[in-house]
Design a protein around this motif. Structure first.
Motif, mmCIF file in Angstrom:
data_model
loop_
_atom_site.group_PDB
_atom_site.id
_atom_site.type_symbol
_atom_site.label_atom_id
_atom_site.label_comp_id
_atom_site.label_asym_id
_atom_site.label_seq_id
_atom_site.Cartn_x
_atom_site.Cartn_y
_atom_site.Cartn_z
ATOM 1 N N ALA A 105 1.039 -1.329 0.062
ATOM 2 C CA ALA A 105 0.048 0.054 -0.184
ATOM 3 C C ALA A 105 0.893 1.297 -0.053
ATOM 4 C CB ALA A 105 -0.821 -0.023 1.261
ATOM 5 N N LEU A 106 1.815 1.259 0.789
ATOM 6 C CA LEU A 106 2.768 2.406 0.936
ATOM 7 C C LEU A 106 3.498 2.423 -0.531
ATOM 8 C CD1 LEU A 106 4.528 1.808 4.671
ATOM 9 C CD2 LEU A 106 3.033 3.661 3.576
ATOM 10 N N ALA A 134 -0.127 8.165 6.002
ATOM 11 C CA ALA A 134 -0.591 8.989 7.468
ATOM 12 C C ALA A 134 -0.356 8.061 8.584
ATOM 13 C CB ALA A 134 -1.993 9.481 7.217
ATOM 14 N N ARG A 135 -0.497 7.007 8.509
ATOM 15 C CA ARG A 135 -0.392 6.123 9.846
ATOM 16 C C ARG A 135 1.046 5.869 10.023
ATOM 17 N NH1 ARG A 135 -1.727 0.645 8.916
ATOM 18 N NH2 ARG A 135 -1.048 0.276 10.992
ATOM 19 N N LEU A 136 1.841 5.848 8.826
ATOM 20 C CA LEU A 136 3.492 5.783 8.965
ATOM 21 C C LEU A 136 3.848 6.722 9.853
ATOM 22 C CD1 LEU A 136 5.844 3.729 8.139
ATOM 23 C CD2 LEU A 136 6.038 5.693 6.384
ATOM 24 N N GLN A 184 9.870 17.369 8.309
ATOM 25 C CA GLN A 184 9.230 17.576 7.286
ATOM 26 C C GLN A 184 9.940 16.969 5.900
ATOM 27 O OE1 GLN A 184 7.744 21.700 6.771
ATOM 28 N NE2 GLN A 184 6.591 21.349 8.706
ATOM 29 N N ASN A 185 11.427 17.244 5.876
ATOM 30 C CA ASN A 185 12.046 16.724 4.842
ATOM 31 C C ASN A 185 12.149 15.298 4.735
ATOM 32 O OD1 ASN A 185 12.172 19.302 3.771
ATOM 33 N ND2 ASN A 185 14.229 19.830 4.891
ATOM 34 N N ALA A 225 10.568 10.419 2.231
ATOM 35 C CA ALA A 225 10.386 8.844 2.214
ATOM 36 C C ALA A 225 9.202 8.897 1.530
ATOM 37 C CB ALA A 225 10.047 9.007 3.794
ATOM 38 N N MET A 226 8.297 9.821 1.317
ATOM 39 C CA MET A 226 7.094 9.594 0.411
ATOM 40 C C MET A 226 7.532 9.443 -1.278
ATOM 41 S SD MET A 226 4.142 12.732 0.330
ATOM 42 C CE MET A 226 2.868 12.106 1.230
ATOM 43 N N GLN A 227 8.725 10.299 -1.436
ATOM 44 C CA GLN A 227 9.024 10.220 -3.085
ATOM 45 C C GLN A 227 9.820 8.679 -3.156
ATOM 46 O OE1 GLN A 227 11.399 13.556 -2.721
ATOM 47 N NE2 GLN A 227 9.735 14.912 -3.100
#
Ligand SMILES: [Zn+2]
Lengths: 83, 200
Positions: B13-14, B23-25, B52-53, B58-60
């Motif tokens: 899913a991630l 968001a849970r992560l 934030q960074n 991580a998202m990317q």
């Protein structure tokens, strides 16, 4: 045969000793040494205490609510700010 | 945080960009990343930027996350790099080689033998003492500081610390011992004075 443990060689095993991951034989040697050597006993005790104190100070810090809200906003997750 | 916490997330899913899962992560790991950055940088604004960074990166990077370490360790790794970059920006005059490499063997040898263990917990963890603990950690060379924070403050294992910092386990152990011994010296100076006061 390991050489006889002295104050200097004890230092090398110190971390493993306080973390409790040192083998039995070396462990016993260290205990025998610190029973007779006051300086090393103090180093071992205060080293354990140093680690303990730092660990104690850490657990209490949580991310503040406003910091969390700005984080979610920056991540484009505004709809998840309300838990 | 332990590896088992991370494993509770669906990597599938991630990687697919599931926002609820991400968001849970974030909620599961934001505090540990914020703490790390605070200890590294001693500045709430800088720590917030690192926080934030770290999650933006991580998202990317999640689609290419291979899962060789736990998610938690992986996030620490990103956060350490972000913190180090912030430190570099702060003091560009200090060359990287001179910044913490000069850790010679002299630092190894204990010179303080005050037995301050017996001081009451109230005094050991007074607010003044806590401030001193934070100052002392900032006096450590970067390389020692990162290892100490991850292993002894955040409670990562030697293996996790080595993964987060891209170091061998032997290097982690060497640096950890030096960090611990140095901090013990600093603390002995501080608490030794308290001890002397108490006995007068
Ligand atoms: Zn000794």
């Amino acid at each position: 045969m390991p050489e006889k443990l002295n104050c200097q060689t004890l230092l090398a095993s110190l971390s493993d000793y306080v973390d409790g991951v040192l083998g039995d034989a070396l462990c016993q040697e260290i205990e025998r040494h610190i029973a007779a050597c006051d300086n090393c006993r103090v180093v071992v005790d205060t080293l354990k205490k140093t680690i303990y104190l730092y660990h104690e100070t850490a657990a209490t810090t949580e991310v503040p609510i406003d910091v969390r809200a700005r984080l979610f906003h920056r991540l484009d997750l505004d709809d998840f700010i309300q838990k | 945080m332990s590896e088992s916490t991370s494993q509770a997330f669906s990597l599938e899913a991630l990687r697919a960009g599931d926002r609820t899962e991400f968001a849970r992560l974030v909620d599961a790991h934001a505090s540990q990343i914020y703490r790390l950055a605070l200890k590294m940088l001693a500045d709430p604004q800088d720590a917030e930027d690192v926080l934030q960074n770290t999650f933006l990166k991580a998202m990317q990077a999640l689609p290419s996350f291979e899962g060789r370490s736990s998610l938690s360790t992986w996030l620490y790794r990103i956060a350490v790099n972000e913190s180090l970059m912030t430190l570099r920006r702060r003091k560009p005059e200090v060359s990287i080689a001179g910044n913490g490499d000069a850790v010679d063997d002299d630092d190894y040898v204990p010179t303080q033998f005050e037995d301050w263990c017996c001081l009451p917990e109230k005094e050991l963890l007074s607010s003044e003492a806590r401030t001193y603990l934070d100052q002392a950690i900032r006096q450590l060379p970067e390389k020692l500081r990162t290892v100490f924070i991850l292993r002894d403050i955040e409670g990562l294992s030697i293996r996790e610390t080595s993964q987060a910092l891209d170091l061998t386990e032997t290097a982690v152990k060497t640096r950890l011992l030096r960090a611990r011994l140095r901090l013990r010296e600093y603390l002995s100076t501080y608490y030794g004075e308290r001890l002397a006061k108490e006995s007068t």
